[in-house]
Design a protein around this motif. Structure first.
Motif, PDB file in Angstrom:
ATOM      1  N   ASN A 130      39.713  54.954  15.445  1.00 17.27           N
ATOM      2  CA  ASN A 130      40.079  54.308  14.187  1.00 17.27           C
ATOM      3  C   ASN A 130      39.009  53.318  13.735  1.00 17.27           C
ATOM      4  OD1 ASN A 130      42.599  55.542  13.476  1.00 17.27           O
ATOM      5  ND2 ASN A 130      43.526  54.483  15.207  1.00 17.27           N
ATOM      6  N   ALA A 131      38.364  52.650  14.681  1.00 17.40           N
ATOM      7  CA  ALA A 131      37.257  51.755  14.322  1.00 17.40           C
ATOM      8  C   ALA A 131      36.100  52.567  13.760  1.00 17.40           C
ATOM      9  CB  ALA A 131      36.807  50.951  15.536  1.00 17.40           C
ATOM     10  N   ALA A 132      35.847  53.735  14.340  1.00 18.71           N
ATOM     11  CA  ALA A 132      34.785  54.598  13.827  1.00 18.71           C
ATOM     12  C   ALA A 132      35.097  55.064  12.405  1.00 18.71           C
ATOM     13  CB  ALA A 132      34.595  55.802  14.744  1.00 18.71           C
ATOM     14  N   LEU A 133      36.335  55.442  12.167  1.00 16.23           N
ATOM     15  CA  LEU A 133      36.735  55.893  10.828  1.00 16.23           C
ATOM     16  C   LEU A 133      36.656  54.766   9.806  1.00 16.23           C
ATOM     17  CD1 LEU A 133      39.734  58.129  11.889  1.00 16.23           C
ATOM     18  CD2 LEU A 133      37.811  58.909  10.479  1.00 16.23           C
ATOM     19  N   ALA A 134      36.976  53.546  10.228  1.00 16.73           N
ATOM     20  CA  ALA A 134      37.027  52.416   9.298  1.00 16.73           C
ATOM     21  C   ALA A 134      35.659  51.815   9.016  1.00 16.73           C
ATOM     22  CB  ALA A 134      37.961  51.337   9.846  1.00 16.73           C
ATOM     23  N   GLN A 171      44.295  66.077  23.463  1.00 14.08           N
ATOM     24  CA  GLN A 171      45.475  65.307  23.059  1.00 14.08           C
ATOM     25  C   GLN A 171      45.769  65.608  21.599  1.00 14.08           C
ATOM     26  OE1 GLN A 171      47.785  62.936  24.390  1.00 14.08           O
ATOM     27  NE2 GLN A 171      48.656  63.217  22.340  1.00 14.08           N
ATOM     28  N   ALA A 172      47.003  66.050  21.328  1.00  8.99           N
ATOM     29  CA  ALA A 172      47.400  66.307  19.942  1.00  8.99           C
ATOM     30  C   ALA A 172      47.494  64.986  19.185  1.00  8.99           C
ATOM     31  CB  ALA A 172      48.742  67.029  19.907  1.00  8.99           C
ATOM     32  N   VAL A 173      46.976  64.963  17.973  1.00  5.05           N
ATOM     33  CA  VAL A 173      47.004  63.759  17.150  1.00  5.05           C
ATOM     34  C   VAL A 173      47.384  64.137  15.719  1.00  5.05           C
ATOM     35  CG1 VAL A 173      45.236  62.586  18.522  1.00  5.05           C
ATOM     36  CG2 VAL A 173      44.558  63.904  16.493  1.00  5.05           C
ATOM     37  N   ASP A 174      47.788  63.132  14.979  1.00  6.15           N
ATOM     38  CA  ASP A 174      47.949  63.257  13.538  1.00  6.15           C
ATOM     39  C   ASP A 174      46.898  62.369  12.883  1.00  6.15           C
ATOM     40  OD1 ASP A 174      50.319  64.967  13.338  1.00  6.15           O
ATOM     41  OD2 ASP A 174      51.368  63.293  14.272  1.00  6.15           O
ATOM     42  N   VAL A 175      46.261  62.856  11.854  1.00  5.90           N
ATOM     43  CA  VAL A 175      45.299  62.084  11.087  1.00  5.90           C
ATOM     44  C   VAL A 175      45.786  62.043   9.647  1.00  5.90           C
ATOM     45  CG1 VAL A 175      42.896  61.874  10.342  1.00  5.90           C
ATOM     46  CG2 VAL A 175      43.413  62.821  12.594  1.00  5.90           C
ATOM     47  N   PHE A 176      46.023  60.844   9.158  1.00  8.37           N
ATOM     48  CA  PHE A 176      46.562  60.704   7.804  1.00  8.37           C
ATOM     49  C   PHE A 176      46.011  59.438   7.167  1.00  8.37           C
ATOM     50  CE2 PHE A 176      49.510  59.043  10.965  1.00  8.37           C
ATOM     51  CZ  PHE A 176      49.708  57.737  10.544  1.00  8.37           C
ATOM     52  N   PRO A 177      46.001  59.349   5.831  1.00 10.10           N
ATOM     53  CA  PRO A 177      45.427  58.179   5.157  1.00 10.10           C
ATOM     54  C   PRO A 177      46.306  56.943   5.319  1.00 10.10           C
ATOM     55  CG  PRO A 177      46.362  59.676   3.553  1.00 10.10           C
ATOM     56  CD  PRO A 177      46.416  60.380   4.873  1.00 10.10           C
ATOM     57  N   HIS A 178      45.665  55.798   5.523  1.00  9.51           N
ATOM     58  CA  HIS A 178      46.390  54.534   5.553  1.00  9.51           C
ATOM     59  C   HIS A 178      47.079  54.345   4.198  1.00  9.51           C
ATOM     60  CE1 HIS A 178      47.072  50.180   5.515  1.00  9.51           C
ATOM     61  NE2 HIS A 178      46.936  50.207   6.829  1.00  9.51           N
ATOM     62  N   PRO A 179      48.337  53.897   4.190  1.00  9.53           N
ATOM     63  CA  PRO A 179      49.071  53.815   2.918  1.00  9.53           C
ATOM     64  C   PRO A 179      48.494  52.821   1.923  1.00  9.53           C
ATOM     65  CG  PRO A 179      50.306  52.801   4.723  1.00  9.53           C
ATOM     66  CD  PRO A 179      49.170  53.539   5.342  1.00  9.53           C
ATOM     67  N   ILE A 180      47.680  51.871   2.402  1.00 12.20           N
ATOM     68  CA  ILE A 180      47.115  50.875   1.482  1.00 12.20           C
ATOM     69  C   ILE A 180      45.632  51.138   1.224  1.00 12.20           C
ATOM     70  CG2 ILE A 180      46.592  48.421   1.136  1.00 12.20           C
ATOM     71  CD1 ILE A 180      49.107  47.794   2.773  1.00 12.20           C
ATOM     72  N   THR A 181      44.853  51.309   2.296  1.00 17.32           N
ATOM     73  CA  THR A 181      43.401  51.447   2.126  1.00 17.32           C
ATOM     74  C   THR A 181      42.948  52.877   1.898  1.00 17.32           C
ATOM     75  OG1 THR A 181      42.995  51.732   4.505  1.00 17.32           O
ATOM     76  CG2 THR A 181      43.062  49.463   3.661  1.00 17.32           C
ATOM     77  N   GLY A 182      43.763  53.835   2.336  1.00 19.21           N
ATOM     78  CA  GLY A 182      43.377  55.249   2.247  1.00 19.21           C
ATOM     79  C   GLY A 182      42.440  55.704   3.328  1.00 19.21           C
ATOM     80  N   VAL A 183      41.980  54.785   4.211  1.00 20.17           N
ATOM     81  CA  VAL A 183      41.097  55.158   5.322  1.00 20.17           C
ATOM     82  C   VAL A 183      41.893  55.997   6.319  1.00 20.17           C
ATOM     83  CG1 VAL A 183      39.748  54.291   7.274  1.00 20.17           C
ATOM     84  CG2 VAL A 183      39.656  53.115   5.063  1.00 20.17           C
ATOM     85  N   PRO A 184      41.355  57.114   6.795  1.00 18.27           N
ATOM     86  CA  PRO A 184      42.108  57.948   7.755  1.00 18.27           C
ATOM     87  C   PRO A 184      42.476  57.180   9.026  1.00 18.27           C
ATOM     88  CG  PRO A 184      40.210  59.131   6.895  1.00 18.27           C
ATOM     89  CD  PRO A 184      40.062  57.720   6.437  1.00 18.27           C
ATOM     90  N   LEU A 185      43.667  57.457   9.524  1.00 18.25           N
ATOM     91  CA  LEU A 185      44.151  56.857  10.775  1.00 18.25           C
ATOM     92  C   LEU A 185      44.421  57.980  11.779  1.00 18.25           C
ATOM     93  CD1 LEU A 185      46.812  54.238   9.583  1.00 18.25           C
ATOM     94  CD2 LEU A 185      44.625  53.742  10.684  1.00 18.25           C
ATOM     95  N   VAL A 186      44.079  57.717  13.039  1.00 16.77           N
ATOM     96  CA  VAL A 186      44.363  58.662  14.114  1.00 16.77           C
ATOM     97  C   VAL A 186      45.521  58.110  14.946  1.00 16.77           C
ATOM     98  CG1 VAL A 186      43.485  59.814  16.189  1.00 16.77           C
ATOM     99  CG2 VAL A 186      41.963  59.414  14.227  1.00 16.77           C
ATOM    100  N   VAL A 187      46.570  58.899  15.084  1.00 15.64           N
ATOM    101  CA  VAL A 187      47.731  58.482  15.876  1.00 15.64           C
ATOM    102  C   VAL A 187      48.058  59.608  16.859  1.00 15.64           C
ATOM    103  CG1 VAL A 187      50.165  57.833  15.844  1.00 15.64           C
ATOM    104  CG2 VAL A 187      48.640  57.046  13.994  1.00 15.64           C
ATOM    105  N   ALA A 188      48.147  59.244  18.128  1.00 10.01           N
ATOM    106  CA  ALA A 188      48.493  60.250  19.138  1.00 10.01           C
ATOM    107  C   ALA A 188      49.886  60.776  18.875  1.00 10.01           C
ATOM    108  CB  ALA A 188      48.425  59.638  20.542  1.00 10.01           C
ATOM    109  N   ARG A 189      50.053  62.084  18.981  1.00  4.88           N
ATOM    110  CA  ARG A 189      51.358  62.697  18.787  1.00  4.88           C
ATOM    111  C   ARG A 189      52.168  62.522  20.072  1.00  4.88           C
ATOM    112  NH1 ARG A 189      50.704  68.498  16.460  1.00  4.88           N
ATOM    113  NH2 ARG A 189      49.606  67.319  14.864  1.00  4.88           N
ATOM    114  N   ARG A 190      53.328  61.891  19.944  1.00  5.65           N
ATOM    115  CA  ARG A 190      54.135  61.603  21.142  1.00  5.65           C
ATOM    116  C   ARG A 190      55.493  62.308  21.024  1.00  5.65           C
ATOM    117  NH1 ARG A 190      51.770  56.511  19.770  1.00  5.65           N
ATOM    118  NH2 ARG A 190      50.295  55.812  21.372  1.00  5.65           N
TER     119      ARG A 190
END
Length: 257
Positions: free
Chosen positions: A200-204, A238-257
Motif C-alpha cells: 500500500n505504501a508503494a501504491l500511494a 495470497q489472495a487479495v482484493d485491490v480496490f480504490p480508496h473511497p476518498i483518494t482513489g489510490v488503490p488499496l491492497v487487502v488480504a482476502r480472509r
C-alpha cells in the motif's frame, strides 16, 4: 526524466549454485520514487546491493549516468549516491548528531564541506530528530535510530538515494512522515530506489514499481499496473482484493480472509 542508475542483465549466484538474482534489469530515474517489492527471498535486497555497488554481479552491468559503477572511485561514488541499509547497528556511543554528520564524510576537504552544518541541521529537522542530537545513539529506540540513519543519508546531499526498508521500525505517524519526506526528495529531482514490504505504501507513494519473485523481475511500471490482484496472488501466494480508496482513489491492497 533522465536515467541515473541503469542495471542490465544482473545475475548473482550463491557460489556456483542457484541464482538469487537472475537476469534482472531496472532503471532508476531522476525525480522518481522507484519501489522494489516482492515476497521474502525474492531478491529485492540483492538487487539493491548490486545497484549500490556493494555486490558485483556474476553477469550484467550497472551504470551510473552512463559510467560503469565498477569504474567509479568509492569517494566519488559516495558523493553521487547515498545508501541506507536495513541494519544500521552502531556499537559505539556516538551522539545522534555525530551519526548524521558521518553522512558528510564524502565531502571532507571539498568546497561542499562548507555546507556541513546546514546539511546536518536540515536533515535532522526534516526527520524530526533534531531534539535527539545530543543523545547517545545506543540510548535511542529502534524507530528513532531509523530516523537518525535516514537523516544521515539525506545530509549526504547526493542525487541518488538507495533506501532498504527505511520504514520497517517506524510507527504509523513516522512511517507516513518518512514516506512523504522521500516523495519530497524525489520532487526535488533526486532519484530514489526504495525496498518496501508494504504494498500500500508503494501504491500511494511510488512513481514506479519493480516486482520481483525468485530472483527475477516479474513486472515493472506504474504501481497500479504492476500490483494487480492477480499478479499479487501469483507472486505472494495470497489472495487479495485491490480496490480504490473511497476518498483518494489510490488503490488499496487487502488480504482476502
Amino acid at each position: 526524466m533522465s536515467v541515473r542508475l541503469q542495471g542490465t542483465g544482473l545475475t548473482v549466484r550463491v557460489g556456483a549454485g542457484r541464482a538469487i538474482l537472475d537476469d534482472a534489469s531496472i532503471s532508476i530515474e531522476a525525480g522518481q520514487v522507484h519501489a522494489l517489492v516482492g515476497p521474502n527471498g525474492a531478491g529485492k535486497s540483492t538487487l539493491f546491493s548490486v545497484l549500490s555497488g556493494d555486490i558485483t554481479p556474476a553477469t550484467g552491468t550497472v551504470d551510473l549516468d552512463g559510467t560503469p559503477i565498477t569504474g567509479i572511485s568509492p569517494r566519488l561514488l559516495a558523493q553521487q549516491r547515498a545508501v541506507l541499509l536495513q541494519e544500521n547497528a552502531v556499537s559505539f556511543p556516538f551522539t545522534a548528531e555525530q551519526v548524521v554528520r558521518m553522512g558528510r564524510a564524502p565531502w571532507a576537504r571539498a568546497p561542499e564541506a562548507d555546507e556541513d552544518d546546514a546539511a546536518v541541521l536540515e536533515a535532522m529537522t526534516a526527520t524530526e530528530v533534531a531534539a535527539l542530537g545530543a543523545r547517545s545513539i545506543t540510548s535511542l529506540s529502534g524507530g528513532e535510530r531509523s530516523r537518525v540513519a535516514l537523516a544521515r543519508v539525506i545530509a549526504q546531499r547526493t542525487g541518488i538515494l538507495l533506501l532498504d526498508e527505511p520504514t520497517a521500525a517506524l510507527d504509523l505517524k513516522h512511517h507516513e512522515d518518512v514516506m512523504r519526506l522521500i516523495t519530497e526528495q524525489a520532487g526535488a529531482g533526486i532519484a530514489v530506489a526504495i525496498v518496501l514490504h508494504d504494498l500500500n505504501a508503494a501504491l500511494a507513494h511510488a512513481d514506479r514499481v519493480t516486482l520481483l519473485s525468485s530472483g527475477r523481475v516479474v513486472a515493472s511500471g506504474p504501481p497500479a499496473e504492476v500490483l494487480t490482484a492477480e499478479r499479487i496472488e501469483a507472486v505472494y501466494g495470497q489472495a487479495v482484493d485491490v480496490f480504490p480508496h473511497p476518498i483518494t482513489g489510490v488503490p488499496l491492497v487487502v488480504a482476502r480472509r
